[in-house]
Design a protein around this motif. Sequence first.
Motif, short mmCIF file in Angstrom:
data_model
loop_
_atom_site.label_atom_id
_atom_site.label_comp_id
_atom_site.label_asym_id
_atom_site.label_seq_id
_atom_site.Cartn_x
_atom_site.Cartn_y
_atom_site.Cartn_z
N MET A 54 113.81 -17.25 60.93
CA MET A 54 114.09 -18.51 60.22
C MET A 54 112.97 -19.52 60.38
O MET A 54 112.74 -20.34 59.50
CB MET A 54 115.42 -19.09 60.70
CG MET A 54 116.60 -18.28 60.23
SD MET A 54 118.16 -18.92 60.85
CE MET A 54 118.16 -20.58 60.28
N THR A 55 112.25 -19.49 61.49
CA THR A 55 111.23 -20.52 61.74
C THR A 55 109.82 -20.08 61.38
O THR A 55 108.90 -20.89 61.45
CB THR A 55 111.26 -20.94 63.23
OG1 THR A 55 111.05 -19.79 64.05
CG2 THR A 55 112.58 -21.60 63.58
N LEU A 56 109.62 -18.82 60.97
CA LEU A 56 108.29 -18.35 60.57
C LEU A 56 107.78 -19.06 59.30
O LEU A 56 106.59 -19.27 59.13
CB LEU A 56 108.30 -16.85 60.30
CG LEU A 56 108.21 -15.94 61.50
CD1 LEU A 56 108.39 -14.49 61.08
CD2 LEU A 56 106.89 -16.11 62.23
N HIS A 57 108.73 -19.39 58.41
CA HIS A 57 108.37 -19.98 57.12
C HIS A 57 109.56 -20.80 56.64
O HIS A 57 110.70 -20.41 56.83
CB HIS A 57 108.04 -18.85 56.13
CG HIS A 57 107.47 -19.31 54.85
ND1 HIS A 57 108.25 -19.67 53.79
CD2 HIS A 57 106.18 -19.46 54.45
CE1 HIS A 57 107.47 -20.02 52.77
NE2 HIS A 57 106.20 -19.90 53.16
N GLU A 58 109.30 -21.94 55.98
CA GLU A 58 110.40 -22.83 55.57
C GLU A 58 111.37 -22.19 54.59
O GLU A 58 112.53 -22.56 54.53
CB GLU A 58 109.86 -24.15 55.00
CG GLU A 58 109.04 -24.01 53.73
CD GLU A 58 107.56 -23.74 53.99
OE1 GLU A 58 106.83 -23.58 53.01
OE2 GLU A 58 107.13 -23.68 55.16
N GLY A 59 110.94 -21.20 53.80
CA GLY A 59 111.83 -20.56 52.84
C GLY A 59 112.73 -19.49 53.43
O GLY A 59 113.69 -19.06 52.79
N ASN A 60 112.46 -19.07 54.65
CA ASN A 60 113.22 -17.96 55.23
C ASN A 60 114.67 -18.31 55.54
O ASN A 60 115.53 -17.44 55.49
CB ASN A 60 112.54 -17.46 56.51
CG ASN A 60 111.21 -16.79 56.24
OD1 ASN A 60 110.86 -16.54 55.09
ND2 ASN A 60 110.46 -16.53 57.29
N ALA A 61 114.95 -19.56 55.84
CA ALA A 61 116.32 -19.95 56.18
C ALA A 61 117.27 -19.80 55.00
O ALA A 61 118.48 -19.68 55.18
CB ALA A 61 116.35 -21.38 56.70
N SER A 62 116.75 -19.79 53.78
CA SER A 62 117.61 -19.68 52.60
C SER A 62 117.85 -18.23 52.17
O SER A 62 118.57 -17.99 51.21
CB SER A 62 117.02 -20.47 51.44
OG SER A 62 115.77 -19.91 51.07
N LEU A 63 117.27 -17.26 52.88
CA LEU A 63 117.52 -15.85 52.54
C LEU A 63 118.98 -15.51 52.78
O LEU A 63 119.58 -15.97 53.76
CB LEU A 63 116.65 -14.93 53.39
CG LEU A 63 115.17 -14.86 53.05
CD1 LEU A 63 114.44 -14.03 54.10
CD2 LEU A 63 114.96 -14.25 51.67
N PRO A 64 119.56 -14.69 51.92
CA PRO A 64 120.95 -14.26 52.18
C PRO A 64 121.00 -13.38 53.42
O PRO A 64 120.00 -12.76 53.80
CB PRO A 64 121.33 -13.48 50.92
CG PRO A 64 120.05 -13.10 50.28
CD PRO A 64 119.02 -14.12 50.70
N ASP A 65 122.16 -13.31 54.03
CA ASP A 65 122.34 -12.47 55.21
C ASP A 65 122.17 -11.00 54.85
O ASP A 65 122.55 -10.57 53.75
CB ASP A 65 123.74 -12.67 55.80
CG ASP A 65 123.93 -14.05 56.37
OD1 ASP A 65 122.94 -14.64 56.84
OD2 ASP A 65 125.07 -14.55 56.34
N ALA A 66 121.62 -10.24 55.76
CA ALA A 66 121.57 -8.80 55.61
C ALA A 66 123.00 -8.28 55.73
O ALA A 66 123.86 -8.91 56.34
CB ALA A 66 120.67 -8.19 56.68
N ARG A 67 123.26 -7.11 55.16
CA ARG A 67 124.60 -6.53 55.18
C ARG A 67 124.54 -5.14 55.80
O ARG A 67 123.57 -4.42 55.61
CB ARG A 67 125.16 -6.38 53.77
CG ARG A 67 125.13 -7.64 52.93
CD ARG A 67 126.07 -8.67 53.34
NE ARG A 67 127.35 -8.56 52.69
CZ ARG A 67 128.40 -9.22 53.12
NH1 ARG A 67 128.31 -9.98 54.18
NH2 ARG A 67 129.54 -9.12 52.53
#
Length: 182
Positions: free
Chosen positions: A43-56
């Motif tokens: 989540m902290t590597l790049h600002e856009g990563n926090a908005s990725l959907p959860d893996a299933r």
Amino acid sequence: ARLSLTGAAGVDPRLSVTYELREHTTARVATGAYRQSPTYLEMTLHEGNASLPDARATHLMTGLTHRPSESVTLAAEAYVKAYSGLRTLVDEGARRPSGALLGLRERLVRGVELEARVGRPRGHVTAVASFSRATARDEPGSATYPDDFDYRLIATLSGAYDMGRGRALGARWRFVGGRPYT
């Protein structure tokens, strides 16, 4: 389930059915769907990563357990674990990746697990072996390739001896091969 890093909430259903085939033999089937939130680092590597959907992850298992005697239990299970939405670096393989992630990677793990347990008046010995094969694809619809995504082999030998007066002596040896994720 509420995921602590993202605050997302949802339902992760699980279902298990056990059926007695004979007096000392049972069959079971279990399935479940699980969400896997991104790690703090992802989540902290790049600002856009926090908005990725959860893996299933979707798991399906079927197995048999047989007790040929009061002191011996034998079990065998076959399982399939399917993962989707796993994260991978956008610039994977580049010298200086941006840290941005895509959630497209898929994994499929198929395996079997065998277990034998022998009980004694003052203890027990248990042996378990699990073998699996994993395949991967970088995005839906792309070609699959062999992967070391999950443990390929796990062999465990454990035992316990009841020394009396509420004391027991136990030992466990384990061999693990492959790269863990689940």
